[in-house]
Design an enzyme around this catalytic site. Structure first.
Site, PDB file in Angstrom:
ATOM      1  N   LYS A 182      -5.000   2.511 -14.909  1.00 50.58           N
ATOM      2  CA  LYS A 182      -4.207   2.989 -14.992  1.00 50.58           C
ATOM      3  C   LYS A 182      -4.605   4.747 -14.618  1.00 50.58           C
ATOM      4  O   LYS A 182      -4.119   5.547 -14.839  1.00 50.58           O
ATOM      5  CB  LYS A 182      -3.397   3.184 -15.711  1.00 50.58           C
ATOM      6  CG  LYS A 182      -2.864   1.753 -16.265  1.00 50.58           C
ATOM      7  CD  LYS A 182      -2.968   0.974 -14.715  1.00 50.58           C
ATOM      8  CE  LYS A 182      -1.892   0.989 -13.731  1.00 50.58           C
ATOM      9  NZ  LYS A 182      -1.931   0.355 -12.810  1.00 50.58           N
ATOM     10  N   HIS A 184     -13.233  -2.073 -13.586  1.00 52.77           N
ATOM     11  CA  HIS A 184     -13.337  -0.901 -13.938  1.00 52.77           C
ATOM     12  C   HIS A 184     -13.875  -1.139 -16.248  1.00 52.77           C
ATOM     13  O   HIS A 184     -13.571  -0.888 -16.243  1.00 52.77           O
ATOM     14  CB  HIS A 184     -11.285  -2.182 -15.004  1.00 52.77           C
ATOM     15  CG  HIS A 184     -10.561  -1.475 -14.181  1.00 52.77           C
ATOM     16  ND1 HIS A 184     -10.299  -0.398 -13.738  1.00 52.77           N
ATOM     17  CD2 HIS A 184      -8.770  -1.885 -13.816  1.00 52.77           C
ATOM     18  CE1 HIS A 184      -9.087  -0.208 -12.937  1.00 52.77           C
ATOM     19  NE2 HIS A 184      -8.820  -1.340 -13.116  1.00 52.77           N
ATOM     20  N   SER A 238       2.401   5.077 -18.574  1.00 57.32           N
ATOM     21  CA  SER A 238       1.328   4.085 -17.166  1.00 57.32           C
ATOM     22  C   SER A 238       0.714   2.821 -17.703  1.00 57.32           C
ATOM     23  O   SER A 238       1.082   1.693 -17.271  1.00 57.32           O
ATOM     24  CB  SER A 238       0.180   4.411 -16.134  1.00 57.32           C
ATOM     25  OG  SER A 238       0.022   3.967 -15.076  1.00 57.32           O
ATOM     26  N   ARG A 259       4.217   3.771 -10.012  1.00 58.09           N
ATOM     27  CA  ARG A 259       4.924   4.536 -10.555  1.00 58.09           C
ATOM     28  C   ARG A 259       6.074   5.916 -10.662  1.00 58.09           C
ATOM     29  O   ARG A 259       7.130   6.213 -10.168  1.00 58.09           O
ATOM     30  CB  ARG A 259       5.112   4.597 -11.769  1.00 58.09           C
ATOM     31  CG  ARG A 259       5.858   3.616 -12.555  1.00 58.09           C
ATOM     32  CD  ARG A 259       5.426   3.361 -14.361  1.00 58.09           C
ATOM     33  NE  ARG A 259       4.679   4.362 -14.372  1.00 58.09           N
ATOM     34  CZ  ARG A 259       5.253   5.364 -15.179  1.00 58.09           C
ATOM     35  NH1 ARG A 259       6.414   5.940 -15.790  1.00 58.09           N
ATOM     36  NH2 ARG A 259       3.827   6.844 -16.043  1.00 58.09           N
TER      37      ARG A 259
HETATM   38  N1  LIG Z   1      -1.395   9.071  -4.987  1.00 60.98           N
HETATM   39  C1  LIG Z   1      -1.502   8.857  -6.174  1.00 60.98           C
HETATM   40  N2  LIG Z   1      -0.981  10.188  -6.680  1.00 60.98           N
HETATM   41  C2  LIG Z   1      -1.147  10.426  -8.184  1.00 60.98           C
HETATM   42  N3  LIG Z   1      -0.730   9.412  -8.991  1.00 60.98           N
HETATM   43  C3  LIG Z   1      -0.712   8.410  -7.975  1.00 60.98           C
HETATM   44  C4  LIG Z   1      -1.172   7.969  -6.448  1.00 60.98           C
HETATM   45  N4  LIG Z   1      -1.523   7.141  -6.745  1.00 60.98           N
HETATM   46  C5  LIG Z   1      -1.781   5.747  -7.488  1.00 60.98           C
HETATM   47  N5  LIG Z   1      -1.077   6.715  -8.588  1.00 60.98           N
HETATM   48  C6  LIG Z   1      -0.641   6.408 -10.238  1.00 60.98           C
HETATM   49  O1  LIG Z   1      -1.645   6.099 -10.056  1.00 60.98           O
HETATM   50  C7  LIG Z   1      -1.324   5.030 -11.653  1.00 60.98           C
HETATM   51  C8  LIG Z   1      -2.675   3.510 -11.122  1.00 60.98           C
HETATM   52  O2  LIG Z   1      -3.788   3.770 -11.589  1.00 60.98           O
HETATM   53  P1  LIG Z   1      -4.924   2.892 -10.723  1.00 60.98           P
HETATM   54  O3  LIG Z   1      -4.613   2.652 -10.109  1.00 60.98           O
HETATM   55  O4  LIG Z   1      -5.988   3.401 -11.686  1.00 60.98           O
HETATM   56  O5  LIG Z   1      -3.600   1.231 -11.838  1.00 60.98           O
HETATM   57  S1  LIG Z   1      -5.276  -0.308 -11.637  1.00 60.98           S
HETATM   58  O6  LIG Z   1      -5.812   0.246 -12.135  1.00 60.98           O
HETATM   59  O7  LIG Z   1      -5.665  -0.096 -10.569  1.00 60.98           O
HETATM   60  O8  LIG Z   1      -3.859  -1.064 -11.601  1.00 60.98           O
HETATM   61  C9  LIG Z   1      -0.572   4.913 -11.357  1.00 60.98           C
HETATM   62  O9  LIG Z   1       0.440   6.268 -12.383  1.00 60.98           O
HETATM   63  P2  LIG Z   1       1.627   6.177 -13.325  1.00 60.98           P
HETATM   64  O10 LIG Z   1       2.896   7.038 -12.108  1.00 60.98           O
HETATM   65  O11 LIG Z   1       2.034   7.626 -14.087  1.00 60.98           O
HETATM   66  O12 LIG Z   1       2.045   4.889 -13.628  1.00 60.98           O
HETATM   67  C10 LIG Z   1       0.179   5.394  -9.900  1.00 60.98           C
HETATM   68  O13 LIG Z   1       1.783   5.734 -10.352  1.00 60.98           O
END
Ligand SMILES: Nc1ncnc2c1ncn2[C@@H]1O[C@H](COP(=O)(O)OS(=O)(=O)O)[C@@H](OP(=O)(O)O)[C@H]1O
Length: 294
Positions: free
Chosen positions: A47, A107, A137, A256
């Site tokens: 996340k 991870h 998250s 999200r």
């Molecule tokens: N382009 C972009 N910009 C900003 N934030 C983004 C973007 N893409 C993914 N996200 C946010 O990243 C969170 C998901 O993290 P991961 O991709 O690491 O998830 S995972 O661990 O691979 O399942 C999750 O965070 P939260 O919204 O706080 O839940 C995603 O919304």
């Protein structure tokens, strides 16, 4: 046909790190995984911006060609190394078949990375995100991704997160472990908050790290395509192509909120004070500094 489903199960443990039973079952394959010198490893605590940096890197590899990056879902373009679950493609097997240069997602905490990555001196990008936003998250992800045990109420989940009793273990140990390794290996250490604050500056760092030279208009295209708004509606990155018995977007979408500081909408004053005290203890002596909002 009976619908597939994924019953929730408690986490198991691999070398002291809590993890999904089905990953643990195939851990031998992960340990034996053969990295190639031109692999690029994308490493994160869950996340923390994995999908975001993955799409940025694939766009850089493809010189900003949006159509090429829509060729397949992100989990096929950047396979998840330790992934192993019933009815899902196995990460190491998927990678073994993939032509070079490969992008690899993981991870794992630093001590669980297959040794071949160190031996081959692969380039790696680590993205770190502040612990409070990660906890929030992760709480929503636990609810929508059925691989996880039931997270219980927020207060209980937060305690588990602080104690490292969540998948992949302690956030504190994870970020500190990778930060230390970045001193000796080819690891670009990035922060989610910096990427939110100034995505152009951070994307330029990645381009430079990868030894590429891209025109300004290509960089701008990458920035537009990898913005949260664009990624949220892009089925090749928003995980909506995954079956709903595994990821239920009606509970919480994978894409999200995509902001820094959402923890303020979830932490009570008491939770925040307790978290801050625990945080100080855990991060004592570390030079790592996180911004909890931007
Ligand atoms: N382009 C972009 N910009 C900003 N934030 C983004 C973007 N893409 C993914 N996200 C946010 O990243 C969170 C998901 O993290 P991961 O991709 O690491 O998830 S995972 O661990 O691979 O399942 C999750 O965070 P939260 O919204 O706080 O839940 C995603 O919304």
């Amino acid at each position: 046909m009976e619908e597939e489903h994924m019953p929730r199960r408690e986490l198991e443990s691999i070398h002291g790190i809590p993890l999904y039973w089905c990953f643990v079952e195939k851990w031998g394959q992960v340990e034996a995984f053969q990295a190639r010198p031109d692999d690029l490893l994308i490493s994160t605590y869950p996340k923390s911006g994995t999908t975001w940096i993955s799409e940025i890197v694939d766009m850089i590899y493809n010189d900003g060609d949006v159509e090429k990056c829509k060729r397949d879902a992100i989990f096929n373009r950047v396979p998840f190394m330790e992934m192993s679950a019933p009815n899902f493609i196995n990460g190491t097997e998927q990678l073994d078949k993939m032509p070079s240069p490969r992008l690899v997602k993981t991870h794992v905490p630093v001590q669980l990375l297959p040794v071949s990555f160190w031996e081959k001196d692969c380039k790696m990008i680590y993205v770190a995100r502040n612990a409070k936003d990660v906890a929030v998250s992760y709480y929503y992800f636990y609810q929508m991704a059925k691989l996880h045990p039931d997270p219980g109420p927020w207060n209980e989940f937060l305690e588990k997160f602080m104690a490292g009793n969540v998948a992949y273990g302690s956030w504190y140990d994870h970020v500190k472990g990778w930060w230390e390794k970045a001193k000796d290996y080819r690891i670009l250490f990035l922060y989610y908050e910096d990427m939110k604050e100034d995505p152009k500056r951070e994307v330029q760092k990645v381009i430079q790290f990868l030894g590429k030279d891209l025109k300004e208009e290509v960089v701008n295209k990458i920035l537009h395509h990898t913005s949260f708004q664009e990624m949220k509606k892009n089925p090749s990155v928003n995980y909506e192509t995954m079956p709903s018995w595994a990821l239920d977007h009606s509970i919480s979408p994978f894409m999200r909120k995509g902001i820094s500081g959402d923890w303020k909408n979830h932490f009570t004053v008491a939770q925040n004070e307790r978290f801050n005290r625990h945080y100080e203890e855990q991060m004592k002596g570390s030079a790592l500094r996180f911004r909890m909002e931007i």
